[in-house]
Design an enzyme around this catalytic site. Structure first.
Site, short mmCIF file in Angstrom:
data_model
loop_
_atom_site.label_atom_id
_atom_site.label_comp_id
_atom_site.label_asym_id
_atom_site.label_seq_id
_atom_site.Cartn_x
_atom_site.Cartn_y
_atom_site.Cartn_z
N THR A 66 0.83 -1.20 0.00
CA THR A 66 0.00 0.00 0.00
C THR A 66 0.87 1.25 0.00
O THR A 66 2.08 1.20 0.25
CB THR A 66 -0.91 0.04 1.24
N GLU A 110 12.28 -8.22 1.19
CA GLU A 110 13.41 -7.98 0.29
C GLU A 110 13.22 -6.74 -0.56
O GLU A 110 14.17 -5.99 -0.81
CB GLU A 110 13.62 -9.20 -0.61
N LYS A 153 16.11 3.45 3.78
CA LYS A 153 16.83 2.28 3.30
C LYS A 153 18.15 2.09 4.04
O LYS A 153 18.57 0.95 4.29
CB LYS A 153 17.06 2.40 1.79
#
Length: 363
Positions: A99, A152, A227
């Site tokens: 989402t 991943e 990240k």
């Protein structure tokens, strides 16, 4: 042959691409992987919710334009999204979460993941938010309920950097990781090297589909910041939060800066990095860096992404590939499903699926 029933939470580009793979190549995937995939529930903010425990016919849904799709009026369909009840109550084996999510608090994806794990269902997600905000908590929750939490695609889309670190670099000490993890900023920096001013470079990236209507998260480094948190925590065993990562974007770099660097054999890149210090602590940051030509990340051009692991025995090990794209990210979800199967039911090789995806649908 075994089968996994899936609940797709969100039916935008990524989960639609996964549905296309299942619809168009389901039999071949089953033959290659040794298990079948069936979608039994879909929820979407605009389309509503659709449930059929005997399996949803995906073809007519995929034939409709995304903006025109509505589940209201279909058997088992509703205009109400009903995310929580679908996640908790529909008898799906795996919840596939894709989402739109607030990167600050990880919602609504964070709640979606929690609900699924609490219900004893495996989860795979492409969302950075839940992993960066509450990755350790969610993994512990999954462990308590005997299920898997896979993500991943949260770093480099379909390019497997997390599994590379976990599975292929075993026996090595990884002391640091750095990468180009945002294709928009990398493309823009390349245009600055050609003399294009920043606003025009961003506009060109938007025209090509590399940048969102609001490119702030890409240009100011916020996307890479999340990240970097994930890499620091997953690869180096840290417990960092977003606020622990110093973040600077590329908005201050001018075409002259970029061209001057080129004249000196350097290239500006937006680098997310995490490093383990001698005392064992881990630091992470996001900042533009002028890299020398022989650096493993200097040659990554356009919207490409790459991550370089610093190891004790092999030196730098670099993995490069696409960092975005609906089909590439759908592959990340498929690789997560394969990982769930391997962990709980089998020890099959994942290589055959890459052959199947060589003919995958593209935009």
């Amino acid at each position: 042959m075994g089968r996994y029933d899936l609940a797709l939470i969100g039916f935008g580009g990524v989960n639609r691409a996964l549905a296309e793979l299942i619809s168009q190549r389901g039999d071949r995937l089953a033959d290659e992987l040794g298990f079948a995939l069936r979608v039994v529930a879909i929820t979407d903010l605009r389309a509503g919710s659709l449930v059929d425990t005997d399996g949803i016919d995906l073809a007519p849904l995929l034939a409709a334009e995304p903006g025109e799709l509505s589940f209201a009026g279909l058997p088992g369909g509703s205009a109400d999204t009903r995310n929580e009840s679908v996640i908790r109550e529909v008898p799906a084996d795996i919840v596939v979460e894709a989402t739109f999510t607030n990167p600050g608090d990880g919602e609504p994806a964070l709640s979606h993941v929690r609900w699924a794990l609490e219900a004893g269902k495996h989860v795979c997600t492409t969302n950075k938010g839940p992993v960066a905000v509450a990755g350790r908590e969610l993994k512990q929750l999954a462990e308590r309920h005997g299920v898997s939490f896979e993500f991943e695609g949260s770093v480099l889309s379909g390019t497997p950097v997390l599994r590379t670190a976990r599975r292929l670099l075993g026996g090595l000490e990884i002391t640091g990781v750095q990468g180009i993890m945002n294709g928009t900023s990398n493309y823009v920096l390349g245009r600055l090297e050609e003399g294009v001013e920043l606003p025009e470079a961003i506009a060109q990236a938007q025209e090509l589909g590399y940048a969102e209507a609001d490119p702030t998260a890409d240009i100011e480094g916020h996307d890479v910041q999340l990240k970097a948190v994930i890499l620091a925590n997953e690869v180096l065993g840290a417990d960092l939060r977003r606020e622990d990562v110093v973040c600077e974007g590329i908005s201050r770099i001018t075409p002259r800066d970029a061209q001057d660097a080129l004249g000196k054999g350097l290239r500006w890149k937006l680098i997310g990095s995490a490093t383990r210090r001698p005392d064992g602590t881990v630091t992470a940051r996001v900042a533009p860096v002028a890299l020398p030509a022989d650096h493993p990340l200097a040659g990554i051009s356009g919207p490409g992404n790459a991550v370089s692991f610093q190891t004790d025995l092999l030196g730098d090990v670099t993995v490069s590939g696409p960092g975005a794209g609906r089909t590439e990210t759908a592959y990340a979800l498929l690789s997560d499903i394969i990982a769930i199967h391997q962990r709980h039911h089998a020890h099959d090789d994942t290589a055959p699926v890459r052959r199947v995806l060589q003919e995958a649908p593209r935009d």
